[in-house]
Design a protein around this motif. Structure first.
Motif, PDB file in Angstrom:
ATOM      1  N   VAL A 108       1.143  -1.606  -0.483  1.00 40.55           N
ATOM      2  CA  VAL A 108      -0.042  -0.334   0.099  1.00 40.55           C
ATOM      3  C   VAL A 108       1.084   1.631   0.011  1.00 40.55           C
ATOM      4  O   VAL A 108       1.663   1.180   0.548  1.00 40.55           O
ATOM      5  CB  VAL A 108      -1.221  -0.172   1.258  1.00 40.55           C
ATOM      6  N   THR A 109       0.384   2.711  -0.458  1.00 47.71           N
ATOM      7  CA  THR A 109       1.045   3.499   0.084  1.00 47.71           C
ATOM      8  C   THR A 109       1.858   4.349   1.542  1.00 47.71           C
ATOM      9  O   THR A 109       1.324   3.668   1.578  1.00 47.71           O
ATOM     10  CB  THR A 109       0.094   5.074  -0.338  1.00 47.71           C
ATOM     11  N   ALA A 110       3.329   4.168   0.557  1.00 48.56           N
ATOM     12  CA  ALA A 110       4.031   4.401   2.205  1.00 48.56           C
ATOM     13  C   ALA A 110       3.055   5.377   2.891  1.00 48.56           C
ATOM     14  O   ALA A 110       3.686   5.468   4.081  1.00 48.56           O
ATOM     15  CB  ALA A 110       5.466   5.131   1.925  1.00 48.56           C
ATOM     16  N   ASP A 111       2.445   6.119   2.859  1.00 48.28           N
ATOM     17  CA  ASP A 111       1.948   7.009   3.692  1.00 48.28           C
ATOM     18  C   ASP A 111       0.678   7.002   4.249  1.00 48.28           C
ATOM     19  O   ASP A 111      -0.526   6.234   3.778  1.00 48.28           O
ATOM     20  CB  ASP A 111       0.980   8.308   2.945  1.00 48.28           C
ATOM     21  N   PRO A 112       0.159   6.512   5.580  1.00 47.33           N
ATOM     22  CA  PRO A 112      -0.608   5.793   6.454  1.00 47.33           C
ATOM     23  C   PRO A 112      -1.863   6.863   6.691  1.00 47.33           C
ATOM     24  O   PRO A 112      -2.923   6.222   6.197  1.00 47.33           O
ATOM     25  CB  PRO A 112       0.002   5.742   7.842  1.00 47.33           C
ATOM     26  N   GLY A 113      -1.266   7.757   5.976  1.00 45.26           N
ATOM     27  CA  GLY A 113      -2.501   8.570   5.879  1.00 45.26           C
ATOM     28  C   GLY A 113      -3.352   8.557   4.689  1.00 45.26           C
ATOM     29  O   GLY A 113      -4.386   8.572   5.224  1.00 45.26           O
ATOM     30  N   TRP A 114      -3.111   7.313   3.859  1.00 43.88           N
ATOM     31  CA  TRP A 114      -4.594   7.411   2.911  1.00 43.88           C
ATOM     32  C   TRP A 114      -4.919   6.088   2.899  1.00 43.88           C
ATOM     33  O   TRP A 114      -5.718   5.529   2.148  1.00 43.88           O
ATOM     34  CB  TRP A 114      -3.160   6.984   1.664  1.00 43.88           C
ATOM     35  N   TRP A 115      -4.437   5.222   4.065  1.00 47.91           N
ATOM     36  CA  TRP A 115      -5.787   3.887   4.191  1.00 47.91           C
ATOM     37  C   TRP A 115      -6.936   4.096   4.534  1.00 47.91           C
ATOM     38  O   TRP A 115      -6.681   5.117   5.563  1.00 47.91           O
ATOM     39  CB  TRP A 115      -4.286   2.733   4.943  1.00 47.91           C
ATOM     40  N   PRO A 116      -7.260   2.957   4.478  1.00 50.40           N
ATOM     41  CA  PRO A 116      -8.593   3.053   4.958  1.00 50.40           C
ATOM     42  C   PRO A 116      -8.603   3.117   6.679  1.00 50.40           C
ATOM     43  O   PRO A 116      -7.801   2.307   7.090  1.00 50.40           O
ATOM     44  CB  PRO A 116      -9.173   1.494   4.630  1.00 50.40           C
ATOM     45  N   GLY A 117      -9.582   3.490   7.102  1.00 50.37           N
ATOM     46  CA  GLY A 117      -9.185   4.118   8.852  1.00 50.37           C
ATOM     47  C   GLY A 117      -9.646   2.034   9.422  1.00 50.37           C
ATOM     48  O   GLY A 117      -8.633   2.015  10.201  1.00 50.37           O
ATOM     49  N   ARG A 118      -9.830   1.418   8.730  1.00 50.84           N
ATOM     50  CA  ARG A 118      -9.563   0.273   9.996  1.00 50.84           C
ATOM     51  C   ARG A 118      -8.678  -1.070   9.551  1.00 50.84           C
ATOM     52  O   ARG A 118      -8.018  -1.085  10.104  1.00 50.84           O
ATOM     53  CB  ARG A 118     -11.351  -0.913   9.210  1.00 50.84           C
ATOM     54  N   ARG A 119      -8.168  -0.292   8.115  1.00 53.94           N
ATOM     55  CA  ARG A 119      -6.950  -0.882   8.237  1.00 53.94           C
ATOM     56  C   ARG A 119      -6.083  -0.126   8.882  1.00 53.94           C
ATOM     57  O   ARG A 119      -5.178  -0.663   9.067  1.00 53.94           O
ATOM     58  CB  ARG A 119      -6.283  -1.013   6.360  1.00 53.94           C
ATOM     59  N   ARG A 120      -5.599   0.926   8.637  1.00 52.91           N
ATOM     60  CA  ARG A 120      -4.586   2.024  10.101  1.00 52.91           C
ATOM     61  C   ARG A 120      -5.168   0.984  11.196  1.00 52.91           C
ATOM     62  O   ARG A 120      -3.850   1.014  12.114  1.00 52.91           O
ATOM     63  CB  ARG A 120      -4.828   3.398   9.570  1.00 52.91           C
ATOM     64  N   ARG A 121      -6.171   1.634  11.723  1.00 49.31           N
ATOM     65  CA  ARG A 121      -6.139   1.003  13.128  1.00 49.31           C
ATOM     66  C   ARG A 121      -6.042  -0.850  13.700  1.00 49.31           C
ATOM     67  O   ARG A 121      -4.537  -0.643  14.224  1.00 49.31           O
ATOM     68  CB  ARG A 121      -7.633   1.025  13.462  1.00 49.31           C
ATOM     69  N   ALA A 122      -6.238  -1.282  12.711  1.00 49.86           N
ATOM     70  CA  ALA A 122      -5.748  -2.836  12.465  1.00 49.86           C
ATOM     71  C   ALA A 122      -4.077  -3.054  12.535  1.00 49.86           C
ATOM     72  O   ALA A 122      -3.002  -2.830  13.097  1.00 49.86           O
ATOM     73  CB  ALA A 122      -6.249  -3.408  11.787  1.00 49.86           C
ATOM     74  N   ALA A 123      -3.239  -2.018  11.871  1.00 50.14           N
ATOM     75  CA  ALA A 123      -1.576  -1.263  11.289  1.00 50.14           C
ATOM     76  C   ALA A 123      -1.211  -0.804  12.781  1.00 50.14           C
ATOM     77  O   ALA A 123       0.100  -1.880  13.347  1.00 50.14           O
ATOM     78  CB  ALA A 123      -1.375  -1.525  10.296  1.00 50.14           C
ATOM     79  N   ARG A 124      -1.938  -0.240  13.946  1.00 49.81           N
ATOM     80  CA  ARG A 124      -1.320   0.291  14.182  1.00 49.81           C
ATOM     81  C   ARG A 124      -1.504  -0.409  15.461  1.00 49.81           C
ATOM     82  O   ARG A 124      -1.028  -0.298  17.144  1.00 49.81           O
ATOM     83  CB  ARG A 124      -2.204   1.960  14.737  1.00 49.81           C
ATOM     84  N   HIS A 125      -2.846  -0.984  15.495  1.00 51.61           N
ATOM     85  CA  HIS A 125      -2.941  -2.035  17.062  1.00 51.61           C
ATOM     86  C   HIS A 125      -1.709  -2.982  16.503  1.00 51.61           C
ATOM     87  O   HIS A 125      -0.807  -3.499  17.731  1.00 51.61           O
ATOM     88  CB  HIS A 125      -4.394  -3.350  16.508  1.00 51.61           C
TER      89      HIS A 125
END
Ligand SMILES: Nc1ncnc2c1ncn2[C@@H]1O[C@H](COP(=O)(O)OP(=O)(O)OP(=O)(O)O)[C@@H](O)[C@H]1O
Ligand SMILES: [Mg+2]
Length: 247
Positions: A108-125
């Motif tokens: 996925v794009t290297a900028d996490p700001g572009w990820w869908p929220g659910r995916r971003r939350r899972a990645a941060r978790h």
């Protein structure tokens, strides 16, 4: 048993110097395989060839039943070959958490700001869990450039694990670490799930014998010996090589 990773007859030349000269290596699923040998033996070069960063003049690399010789590093990482380098490579201005988040989703794009929220939350978790595992939870919001060398080293391991590797390539992970940090590193590597195979380049034989269940010895670009840690420990050839001068 088939090999998860096999390098076959790998040759890398730099001018007249053969950094690798027809080297074979087999790493089984879940194996902890150490690669040792004197300075300049070709260990890092072999990791580079396996990771796809160096193209050999001759030889084949197979991974999980596929010939990956023509794939670049990113494609091999997607297939499950992840590495940490002899010198830690992190994004200095991103926080420890952001470094792991970015490493988690290489496609996925290297900028996490572009990820869908659910995916971003899972990645941060998941990043939080990995930082905890590596003893970095208190430093989650610190920019990676502000971390000490040993902490950056641990962070790079967390980043490599974030890619859910099937094979983790480690190039001298204990270099420059304090005794406490080496102890933690050993614990982390011993606790890795058996779904992850490890190929470990390491000069410290106490760590090699503590962590590995197979050892290959390189010298002058060739395989000097391969076997169990006990076989290597007692091998006259290997003793001689080390008596001749290994760091
Ligand atoms: N890009 C390069 N250009 C020219 N020579 C190189 C290059 N990379 C490696 N070499 C040479 O190839 C040989 C193997 O190097 P390599 O870094 O793989 O050794 P190593 O076993 O990892 O050593 P160390 O234990 O010191 O890290 C050395 O003689 C080195 O100088
Ligand atoms: Mg090296």
């Amino acid at each position: 048993m088939t090999c998860l990773l096999s390098a076959e007859e790998v040759t890398v030349r730099y001018g007249s110097l053969a950094a690798l000269d027809g080297v074979d290596l087999c790493v089984h699923d879940g194996q902890r395989h150490a690669l040792i040998g004197p300075n300049g033996a070709g260990k890092t070069t072999l990791l580079n060839v396996i990771a796809g960063a160096t193209k050999p003049q001759r030889g084949t690399v197979r991974f999980a039943g596929r010939n990956v010789s023509r794939l670049g590093p990113a494609a091999r990482a997607r297939r499950g070959i992840n590495r940490i380098h002899q010198r830690p490579a992190v994004f200095p201005t991103l926080t420890a958490t952001e470094n792991v988040v970015v490493a988690a989703l290489p496609r996925v794009t290297a900028d996490p700001g572009w990820w869908p929220g659910r995916r971003r939350r899972a990645a941060r978790h998941r990043a939080g869990a990995l930082l905890e595992q590596l003893g970095l939870a208190d430093l989650a919001t610190v920019p990676a450039g502000h971390l000490a060398h040993g902490q950056r080293r641990q962070l790079e391991i967390a980043m490599a694990l974030a890619g859910r590797p099937r094979l983790l390539l480690l190039d001298e992970p204990a270099a420059g670490l304090s005794a406490v940090e080496v102890g933690r590193l050993v614990e982390v590597l011993q606790a890795l799930p058996r779904a992850v195979a490890v190929l470990l380049v390491e000069h410290r034989l106490d760590l090699v014998y503590a962590l590995s269940d197979a050892v290959s010895v390189l010298r002058d670009g060739q395989t000097l010996a391969a076997g169990t840690p006990d076989e290597i420990r007692t091998s006259p050839l290997v003793r001689q090589a080390y008596a001749d001068g290994v760091a």
